[in-house]
Scaffold this motif. Sequence first.
Motif, PDB file in Angstrom:
ATOM      1  N   GLN A   5     -11.449 -34.024  11.538  1.00 45.03           N
ATOM      2  CA  GLN A   5     -10.867 -34.008  10.102  1.00 45.03           C
ATOM      3  C   GLN A   5     -11.517 -32.447   9.891  1.00 45.03           C
ATOM      4  OE1 GLN A   5     -12.834 -37.008   7.992  1.00 45.03           O
ATOM      5  NE2 GLN A   5     -11.947 -38.744   8.966  1.00 45.03           N
ATOM      6  N   ILE A   6     -12.643 -32.179  10.091  1.00 46.54           N
ATOM      7  CA  ILE A   6     -13.114 -30.656   9.977  1.00 46.54           C
ATOM      8  C   ILE A   6     -12.076 -29.840  10.526  1.00 46.54           C
ATOM      9  CG2 ILE A   6     -14.913 -29.240  10.414  1.00 46.54           C
ATOM     10  CD1 ILE A   6     -16.980 -31.454   9.870  1.00 46.54           C
ATOM     11  N   MET A   7     -11.715 -30.105  11.851  1.00 53.50           N
ATOM     12  CA  MET A   7     -10.807 -29.242  12.308  1.00 53.50           C
ATOM     13  C   MET A   7      -9.534 -28.969  11.672  1.00 53.50           C
ATOM     14  SD  MET A   7     -12.206 -27.701  15.043  1.00 53.50           S
ATOM     15  CE  MET A   7     -13.870 -27.713  13.957  1.00 53.50           C
ATOM     16  N   THR A   8      -9.283 -29.965  11.063  1.00 49.83           N
ATOM     17  CA  THR A   8      -7.843 -29.949  10.305  1.00 49.83           C
ATOM     18  C   THR A   8      -8.186 -29.040   9.027  1.00 49.83           C
ATOM     19  OG1 THR A   8      -7.107 -32.269  10.799  1.00 49.83           O
ATOM     20  CG2 THR A   8      -6.200 -31.150   9.107  1.00 49.83           C
ATOM     21  N   LEU A   9      -9.179 -28.990   8.379  1.00 46.21           N
ATOM     22  CA  LEU A   9      -9.802 -27.974   7.430  1.00 46.21           C
ATOM     23  C   LEU A   9      -9.634 -26.857   7.828  1.00 46.21           C
ATOM     24  CD1 LEU A   9     -12.150 -30.349   5.355  1.00 46.21           C
ATOM     25  CD2 LEU A   9     -10.025 -29.828   4.655  1.00 46.21           C
ATOM     26  N   LEU A  10     -10.361 -26.941   9.012  1.00 44.17           N
ATOM     27  CA  LEU A  10     -10.441 -25.322   9.502  1.00 44.17           C
ATOM     28  C   LEU A  10      -9.292 -24.357   9.529  1.00 44.17           C
ATOM     29  CD1 LEU A  10     -13.025 -23.362  10.392  1.00 44.17           C
ATOM     30  CD2 LEU A  10     -12.439 -24.324  12.767  1.00 44.17           C
ATOM     31  N   GLU A  11      -8.414 -25.116   9.988  1.00 44.75           N
ATOM     32  CA  GLU A  11      -6.958 -24.770  10.516  1.00 44.75           C
ATOM     33  C   GLU A  11      -6.424 -24.493   8.906  1.00 44.75           C
ATOM     34  OE1 GLU A  11      -2.592 -25.779  12.461  1.00 44.75           O
ATOM     35  OE2 GLU A  11      -4.399 -27.198  12.623  1.00 44.75           O
ATOM     36  N   ARG A  12      -6.548 -25.273   8.062  1.00 45.47           N
ATOM     37  CA  ARG A  12      -5.820 -25.125   6.784  1.00 45.47           C
ATOM     38  C   ARG A  12      -6.695 -23.946   5.951  1.00 45.47           C
ATOM     39  NH1 ARG A  12      -6.034 -29.643   2.104  1.00 45.47           N
ATOM     40  NH2 ARG A  12      -5.404 -28.298   0.413  1.00 45.47           N
TER      41      ARG A  12
END
Length: 436
Positions: A169-176
């Motif tokens: 989930q954090i990696m998704t935010l990081l990409e965003r």
Amino acid sequence: MLALGMRIPEELLHFIWRFQLFRPFHLQTSCGKSVEVISPGRYNVDAGPDFLFSELLIDKQRWYGHVELHVESKEWMLHRHHQDPAYNSVILHVVWTGDSSCYLSDGTWIPNLILNNQVEEGLLGKAMDLLHNGNWLACAYRMKHIPMHVKLQAIQRSAVERLESKTMQIMTLLERYNGDWERVTLSLIAGSFGFKVNKQAFLDWSELISLRILSKISDKPLQIQAMFFGQAGYLNAYKGKDSSVLNLKNEYHFLKHSNGLSEMTSFQWKFLRMRPYNFPTLKMAQLAGLYSLHINWFSRILNVYAIEDLKQEIRDIVIPTFWRRHYHFEKCTDDHNTALTEAFLDILAINCFAPLLFAYGKHIRQANYMDKAMEWLERIAAEDNVISRNYRKAGLPSYSAMESQGLIHLQSNYCDVKRCLSCPIGAYILQQPLSF
């Protein structure tokens, strides 16, 4: 007792093969070739054959390759494996029943190994008792016989899986957010301040906050308060005459027009059926105090060694005296405490700080950050909630946040969906002698 010809779950067949819970002697393919299992292979949870890099002796000739399993042999053709080159390295088709011919995409014939007459009937009965009993916790009827190290293995493995899930989930935010860890941190912290009821509102609010502007006003707590409340829509909705609130309105008016800011509407925030101490207005005041103390919280999280040191910093945040007599802008109340509670500091550590450390360590491949994250969770007391209490009654107590987080993951990803055969406790039960 269960009939040997019954339809069994495919996951049980995988379990039997994985742990070799069959009679190992005199194994023969349906065409009469002897089979000896040197290694069952590596269990594959992704696409492709079920077990990879198996080592077998088939008719006394050594084979290295993959193994595919099905309850019925005809499923090889039904699943179109004969048309899929990914299965061309399969050297054995292990089935529960049936003798349908199976071929690779290049036309090569592969043998079937039928297991339904090689497994003790008592094992099947024990498996079905585990998978289909009526307890909310399927293994509860055996829990008092499970060694503590097996219980701990189940909980600790589940806790790490929960951290892995949060990392995704954090990696998704990081990409965003284009690799901006501080922006990710703001999003996670804001979501925690909203609890379940106002989490989405706080997340929407965090999208409007500019870290660039925050850095410019980092030494001006009044302007930080003004920006936080203004972009939440509270100041625009305020119709009273309190001088401190009007001062915030003036500050926000300047910030808004000089930086082109936009705000939410105050109707997005929920107050009904909430304790006053959890009102989003008071939580916003506390969040503004947090960011008045530091702007770059991700850097602080990385550089602090002990979780208690980080919590002590947060205990020192300053909340305007206005909030000692208010839970929201419109109504004055009796004097009350505005400090963040110890329970909430633990929530921040569990839901924000530790997952961020773990995710960052995994992202840059530095295990020391991941180890520190897990150590922080181990130093925090276990959460007291319905899940932890139910497991404690069933014989699975938790003593740290690492363990209570493991129980949360265990319930939703194993117990509720009956993935007993993938759990160390279920595996232990089935691997014991039939008299267990």
